[in-house]
Design a protein around this motif. Structure first.
Motif, PDB file in Angstrom:
ATOM      1  N   SER A 130       0.825  -1.201   0.000  1.00 48.42           N
ATOM      2  CA  SER A 130       0.000   0.000   0.000  1.00 48.42           C
ATOM      3  C   SER A 130       0.864   1.258   0.000  1.00 48.42           C
ATOM      4  O   SER A 130       0.532   2.260  -0.639  1.00 48.42           O
ATOM      5  N   GLU A 131       1.989   1.190   0.692  1.00 49.38           N
ATOM      6  CA  GLU A 131       2.909   2.325   0.716  1.00 49.38           C
ATOM      7  C   GLU A 131       3.494   2.581  -0.670  1.00 49.38           C
ATOM      8  O   GLU A 131       3.636   3.732  -1.097  1.00 49.38           O
ATOM      9  N   VAL A 132       3.832   1.509  -1.384  1.00 44.27           N
ATOM     10  CA  VAL A 132       4.335   1.633  -2.756  1.00 44.27           C
ATOM     11  C   VAL A 132       3.292   2.348  -3.618  1.00 44.27           C
ATOM     12  O   VAL A 132       3.618   3.250  -4.400  1.00 44.27           O
ATOM     13  N   TYR A 133       2.021   1.944  -3.463  1.00 45.95           N
ATOM     14  CA  TYR A 133       0.942   2.567  -4.233  1.00 45.95           C
ATOM     15  C   TYR A 133       0.854   4.066  -3.934  1.00 45.95           C
ATOM     16  O   TYR A 133       0.806   4.901  -4.849  1.00 45.95           O
ATOM     17  N   GLU A 170       3.045   6.105  -2.698  1.00 43.49           N
ATOM     18  CA  GLU A 170       4.231   6.849  -3.113  1.00 43.49           C
ATOM     19  C   GLU A 170       4.290   7.031  -4.632  1.00 43.49           C
ATOM     20  O   GLU A 170       4.696   8.084  -5.135  1.00 43.49           O
ATOM     21  N   LEU A 171       3.914   5.997  -5.354  1.00 41.83           N
ATOM     22  CA  LEU A 171       4.130   6.003  -6.799  1.00 41.83           C
ATOM     23  C   LEU A 171       2.985   6.605  -7.606  1.00 41.83           C
ATOM     24  O   LEU A 171       3.202   7.052  -8.735  1.00 41.83           O
ATOM     25  N   LEU A 172       1.766   6.620  -7.066  1.00 39.95           N
ATOM     26  CA  LEU A 172       0.627   7.106  -7.857  1.00 39.95           C
ATOM     27  C   LEU A 172       0.853   8.529  -8.379  1.00 39.95           C
ATOM     28  O   LEU A 172       0.704   8.779  -9.577  1.00 39.95           O
ATOM     29  N   PRO A 173       1.225   9.500  -7.515  1.00 43.58           N
ATOM     30  CA  PRO A 173       1.467  10.852  -8.049  1.00 43.58           C
ATOM     31  C   PRO A 173       2.676  10.923  -8.977  1.00 43.58           C
ATOM     32  O   PRO A 173       2.682  11.703  -9.935  1.00 43.58           O
ATOM     33  N   VAL A 174       3.677  10.099  -8.712  1.00 42.55           N
ATOM     34  CA  VAL A 174       4.876  10.084  -9.572  1.00 42.55           C
ATOM     35  C   VAL A 174       4.522   9.589 -10.965  1.00 42.55           C
ATOM     36  O   VAL A 174       4.917  10.182 -11.978  1.00 42.55           O
ATOM     37  N   LYS A 201       2.368  12.090 -12.918  1.00 42.37           N
ATOM     38  CA  LYS A 201       3.188  13.174 -13.477  1.00 42.37           C
ATOM     39  C   LYS A 201       3.982  12.678 -14.680  1.00 42.37           C
ATOM     40  O   LYS A 201       4.095  13.370 -15.699  1.00 42.37           O
ATOM     41  N   ALA A 202       4.540  11.472 -14.575  1.00 41.06           N
ATOM     42  CA  ALA A 202       5.311  10.913 -15.680  1.00 41.06           C
ATOM     43  C   ALA A 202       4.446  10.701 -16.915  1.00 41.06           C
ATOM     44  O   ALA A 202       4.901  10.874 -18.046  1.00 41.06           O
ATOM     45  N   LEU A 203       3.181  10.336 -16.689  1.00 36.92           N
ATOM     46  CA  LEU A 203       2.271  10.115 -17.809  1.00 36.92           C
ATOM     47  C   LEU A 203       1.979  11.422 -18.536  1.00 36.92           C
ATOM     48  O   LEU A 203       1.886  11.461 -19.769  1.00 36.92           O
ATOM     49  N   LYS A 204       1.877  12.507 -17.786  1.00 37.09           N
ATOM     50  CA  LYS A 204       1.608  13.815 -18.388  1.00 37.09           C
ATOM     51  C   LYS A 204       2.799  14.323 -19.187  1.00 37.09           C
ATOM     52  O   LYS A 204       2.645  15.123 -20.108  1.00 37.09           O
ATOM     53  N   LEU A 260       1.643   1.689 -13.867  1.00 35.88           N
ATOM     54  CA  LEU A 260       0.493   2.212 -13.130  1.00 35.88           C
ATOM     55  C   LEU A 260      -0.551   1.128 -12.916  1.00 35.88           C
ATOM     56  O   LEU A 260      -1.134   1.003 -11.831  1.00 35.88           O
ATOM     57  N   GLY A 261      -0.789   0.304 -13.954  1.00 36.82           N
ATOM     58  CA  GLY A 261      -1.753  -0.787 -13.822  1.00 36.82           C
ATOM     59  C   GLY A 261      -1.339  -1.781 -12.758  1.00 36.82           C
ATOM     60  O   GLY A 261      -2.148  -2.179 -11.911  1.00 36.82           O
ATOM     61  N   ILE A 262      -0.070  -2.197 -12.762  1.00 32.86           N
ATOM     62  CA  ILE A 262       0.412  -3.188 -11.799  1.00 32.86           C
ATOM     63  C   ILE A 262       0.412  -2.624 -10.380  1.00 32.86           C
ATOM     64  O   ILE A 262      -0.058  -3.278  -9.434  1.00 32.86           O
ATOM     65  N   VAL A 263       0.919  -1.407 -10.212  1.00 31.48           N
ATOM     66  CA  VAL A 263       1.010  -0.805  -8.872  1.00 31.48           C
ATOM     67  C   VAL A 263      -0.372  -0.636  -8.250  1.00 31.48           C
ATOM     68  O   VAL A 263      -0.587  -0.944  -7.072  1.00 31.48           O
ATOM     69  N   ALA A 264      -1.335  -0.160  -9.056  1.00 34.55           N
ATOM     70  CA  ALA A 264      -2.681   0.049  -8.516  1.00 34.55           C
ATOM     71  C   ALA A 264      -3.398  -1.272  -8.255  1.00 34.55           C
ATOM     72  O   ALA A 264      -4.091  -1.426  -7.242  1.00 34.55           O
TER      73      ALA A 264
END
Length: 304
Positions: A10-13, A15-19, A22-25, A37-41
């Motif tokens: 859950s911590e990985v999720y 931490e990485l969701l906003p990163v 931003k990378a997608l944008k 993003l699919g795997i992490v979520a």
């Protein structure tokens, strides 16, 4: 995918969701970012709201080149990756938990792709998206405002579009709402799938893990539980000498009330029956999976 501690995942999720958003944008390495993003979520989200937050990021990305005339259009490869990541996350959310306003227009969007896009893989991804949306049993959450149609009308419309695009497997699904079965051999055992959500999960994970997929299914309990599959089971063809007993276990699921039969066509009544049976079958599968995990835990404790 391999971390066993839920708090850490859950911590990985978180931490990485906003990163990743931003990378997608930024537009760089979009396919890899979408897969990540699919795997992490999928493995890191703790509830349906977390999953849908990630889905919303992908959905806004998918629709960006529709809403902004100055935005560079997504390539076919990026669009397919985005649709597949969105679908992969959708497989983990039950229809009644889906938000009412976030996915308005999804049916029209995928239908338009199916009819007008000139890339075969985009059309296949769009058709699979429509099949999964039907399987959720919550069409009203995917129509555009004021665009609701009957199940039978939509079924015929989409079936005709898929016949024109030669998407055979999905055509079969829209003929009788029965998903064509899929099987895969892992460690000499057959992994059998019979629903769109399982097929989409399998496709995404195989694409992400590539040659490492079979090894992960052999060793990763998360994937074994996901597919209700035990690659190490021993098939005993002899006489059963002992049957273990366990405490009663149960699962909870939501089954909406049936619509008034008098207001439905004969075909719509048939679709409603198939859909309700699909919900019951999914709950039965969850119960069997829960029972299997409990049995495995008891077996392990016998050797501790």
């Amino acid at each position: 995918m391999i971390i066993g501690y839920e708090d850490k995942v859950s911590e990985v999720y978180r931490e990485l969701l906003p990163v990743l958003s931003k990378a997608l944008k930024s537009g760089t390495t979009a396919v890899k970012v979408l897969d990540c993003l699919g795997i992490v979520a999928f493995f890191g989200a703790t509830n349906s709201e977390d999953i849908q937050n990630a889905m919303q990021i992908i959905w806004k990305f998918i629709n960006a080149d529709q809403s902004d005339a100055n935005e560079e259009k997504h390539s076919a490869a990026v669009l397919v990756a985005a649709i597949n990541a969105w679908l992969f996350l959708l497989t983990s959310v039950e229809g009644w938990r889906l938000r009412h306003n976030n996915w308005n227009g999804a049916i029209d969007y995928f239908s338009t792709l199916l009819l007008k896009h000139d890339d075969k893989l985009v059309c296949v991804a769009a058709s699979e998206a429509l099949a999964l949306i039907f399987e959720t049993g919550s069409l009203e959450k995917f129509w555009g405002e004021g665009r609701e149609r009957s199940y039978s009308h939509t079924q015929q419309l989409l079936r005709d579009s898929m016949v024109a695009n030669d998407v055979r497997q999905v055509v079969k699904y829209f003929e009788n709402f029965q998903c064509p079965g899929t099987s895969l051999t892992v460690n000499g055992k057959d992994l059998k799938l019979s629903s769109w959500y399982q097929k989409i999960q399998l496709q995404f994970l195989k694409g992400f893990l590539a040659e490492g997929f079979e090894l992960q299914v052999k060793e990763n309990e998360k994937l074994q539980n996901l597919f209700e599959f035990n690659p190490h089971r021993i098939i005993n063809s002899g006489r059963e000498l002992y049957v273990s007993t366990t405490d009663k276990i149960s699962v909870s699921f939501f089954l909406p009330e049936e619509r008034d039969p008098e207001k439905l066509t004969k075909e719509d009544r048939k679709k409603q029956k198939i859909w309700r049976n699909s919900v019951l079958k999914k709950a039965q599968t969850q119960l069997m999976s829960k029972h299997r995990r409990l049995s495995e835990e008891m077996n392990r404790s016998d050797y501790d």
